[in-house]
Design a protein around this motif. Structure first.
Motif, PDB file in Angstrom:
ATOM      1  N   ARG A  34       0.831  -1.204   0.000  1.00 10.40           N
ATOM      2  CA  ARG A  34       0.000   0.000   0.000  1.00 10.40           C
ATOM      3  C   ARG A  34       0.867   1.256   0.000  1.00 10.40           C
ATOM      4  O   ARG A  34       0.584   2.223  -0.710  1.00 10.40           O
ATOM      5  CB  ARG A  34      -0.926  -0.004   1.207  1.00 10.40           C
ATOM      6  N   ASP A  35       1.933   1.252   0.772  1.00  6.43           N
ATOM      7  CA  ASP A  35       2.810   2.419   0.863  1.00  6.43           C
ATOM      8  C   ASP A  35       3.479   2.741  -0.469  1.00  6.43           C
ATOM      9  O   ASP A  35       3.438   3.883  -0.930  1.00  6.43           O
ATOM     10  CB  ASP A  35       3.893   2.187   1.927  1.00  6.43           C
ATOM     11  N   SER A  92       2.649   1.633  -3.411  1.00 11.15           N
ATOM     12  CA  SER A  92       1.635   1.875  -4.438  1.00 11.15           C
ATOM     13  C   SER A  92       1.149   3.323  -4.374  1.00 11.15           C
ATOM     14  O   SER A  92       0.991   3.982  -5.407  1.00 11.15           O
ATOM     15  CB  SER A  92       0.444   0.930  -4.262  1.00 11.15           C
ATOM     16  N   ASP A 125       1.189  -9.475   1.036  1.00  6.78           N
ATOM     17  CA  ASP A 125       0.429  -8.571   1.903  1.00  6.78           C
ATOM     18  C   ASP A 125      -0.800  -8.004   1.209  1.00  6.78           C
ATOM     19  O   ASP A 125      -1.415  -7.067   1.683  1.00  6.78           O
ATOM     20  CB  ASP A 125       1.313  -7.448   2.446  1.00  6.78           C
ATOM     21  N   ASP A 126      -1.189  -8.586   0.083  1.00  5.38           N
ATOM     22  CA  ASP A 126      -2.346  -8.117  -0.678  1.00  5.38           C
ATOM     23  C   ASP A 126      -3.278  -9.265  -1.032  1.00  5.38           C
ATOM     24  O   ASP A 126      -3.862  -9.292  -2.098  1.00  5.38           O
ATOM     25  CB  ASP A 126      -1.856  -7.409  -1.954  1.00  5.38           C
ATOM     26  N   GLY A 142      -6.810  -7.789  -1.399  1.00  6.60           N
ATOM     27  CA  GLY A 142      -6.963  -6.561  -2.162  1.00  6.60           C
ATOM     28  C   GLY A 142      -6.654  -5.305  -1.378  1.00  6.60           C
ATOM     29  O   GLY A 142      -6.954  -5.214  -0.195  1.00  6.60           O
ATOM     30  N   ASP A 143      -6.053  -4.361  -2.070  1.00  6.03           N
ATOM     31  CA  ASP A 143      -5.661  -3.090  -1.468  1.00  6.03           C
ATOM     32  C   ASP A 143      -6.111  -1.888  -2.282  1.00  6.03           C
ATOM     33  O   ASP A 143      -5.824  -0.755  -1.918  1.00  6.03           O
ATOM     34  CB  ASP A 143      -4.135  -3.022  -1.356  1.00  6.03           C
ATOM     35  N   SER A 188      -7.980   0.918  -0.405  1.00  6.48           N
ATOM     36  CA  SER A 188      -7.159   1.649   0.568  1.00  6.48           C
ATOM     37  C   SER A 188      -6.104   2.506  -0.130  1.00  6.48           C
ATOM     38  O   SER A 188      -5.746   3.571   0.361  1.00  6.48           O
ATOM     39  CB  SER A 188      -6.512   0.692   1.574  1.00  6.48           C
ATOM     40  N   ILE A 189      -5.620   2.069  -1.290  1.00  9.58           N
ATOM     41  CA  ILE A 189      -4.670   2.880  -2.059  1.00  9.58           C
ATOM     42  C   ILE A 189      -5.381   4.116  -2.615  1.00  9.58           C
ATOM     43  O   ILE A 189      -4.846   5.222  -2.555  1.00  9.58           O
ATOM     44  CB  ILE A 189      -4.005   2.040  -3.170  1.00  9.58           C
ATOM     45  N   ASP A 212      -9.199  -4.849  -7.494  1.00 10.68           N
ATOM     46  CA  ASP A 212      -7.925  -5.551  -7.602  1.00 10.68           C
ATOM     47  C   ASP A 212      -8.012  -6.657  -8.644  1.00 10.68           C
ATOM     48  O   ASP A 212      -9.045  -7.325  -8.764  1.00 10.68           O
ATOM     49  CB  ASP A 212      -7.570  -6.197  -6.257  1.00 10.68           C
ATOM     50  N   THR A 268      -6.105  -9.836  -8.926  1.00  6.33           N
ATOM     51  CA  THR A 268      -5.133 -10.715  -8.287  1.00  6.33           C
ATOM     52  C   THR A 268      -4.855 -11.857  -9.246  1.00  6.33           C
ATOM     53  O   THR A 268      -5.412 -12.938  -9.143  1.00  6.33           O
ATOM     54  CB  THR A 268      -5.662 -11.211  -6.927  1.00  6.33           C
TER      55      THR A 268
END
Length: 133
Positions: free
Chosen positions: A69-70, A72, A101-102, A105-106, A109-110, A123, A125
């Protein structure tokens, strides 16, 4: 007629009337760099062997406490700046990855992290093939 109706009327069979294209690019990688030679202490390999077969000479690894997330969000913010577009003008956020860590789905949050508060987000995946979609 609406703009969409006019565009649809002009479309060709097999061609989409939707028009989208990348207008900004952003990137981010982990700050810690691990050269191929570091793996020779773990398994029998060398930089030459890895480089010849994969083209990879080093890996960028995220520092502790940083996640998908960071990086991205950092990448997306850089792409928005490159395109000179405000996050509030984004309609859709798509995240294509298969990262540990996904798992669930992220994308949402992104989208929130960059301020794309009106955007839909989903997402893909699908590992590497996600980037083909």
């Amino acid at each position: 007629k609406t703009e969409t109706a006019v565009a649809m009327g002009k479309s060709l069979t097999g061609k989409s009337w939707l028009r989208c294209k990348p207008i900004g690019v952003g990137a981010c990688a982990g700050q810690e760099v691990i050269p191929n030679d570091a793996f020779s202490t773990i398994v029998e390999t060398s930089d030459a062997w890895i480089s010849k077969r994969t083209g990879i000479r080093k890996r960028h690894v995220l520092t502790k406490g940083k996640g998908l997330r960071d990086i991205s969000a950092e990448s997306a913010i850089a792409a928005l700046a490159d395109a000179n577009v405000a996050a509030s003008d984004i309609d859709l956020v798509i995240v294509a990855t298969s990262s540990p860590d996904d798992l669930f789905g992220d994308a949402a949050s992104i989208a929130a992290a960059i301020g794309a508060n009106k955007a839909a987000a989903f997402d893909l995946t699908a590992a590497c093939s996600g980037f083909l979609f």
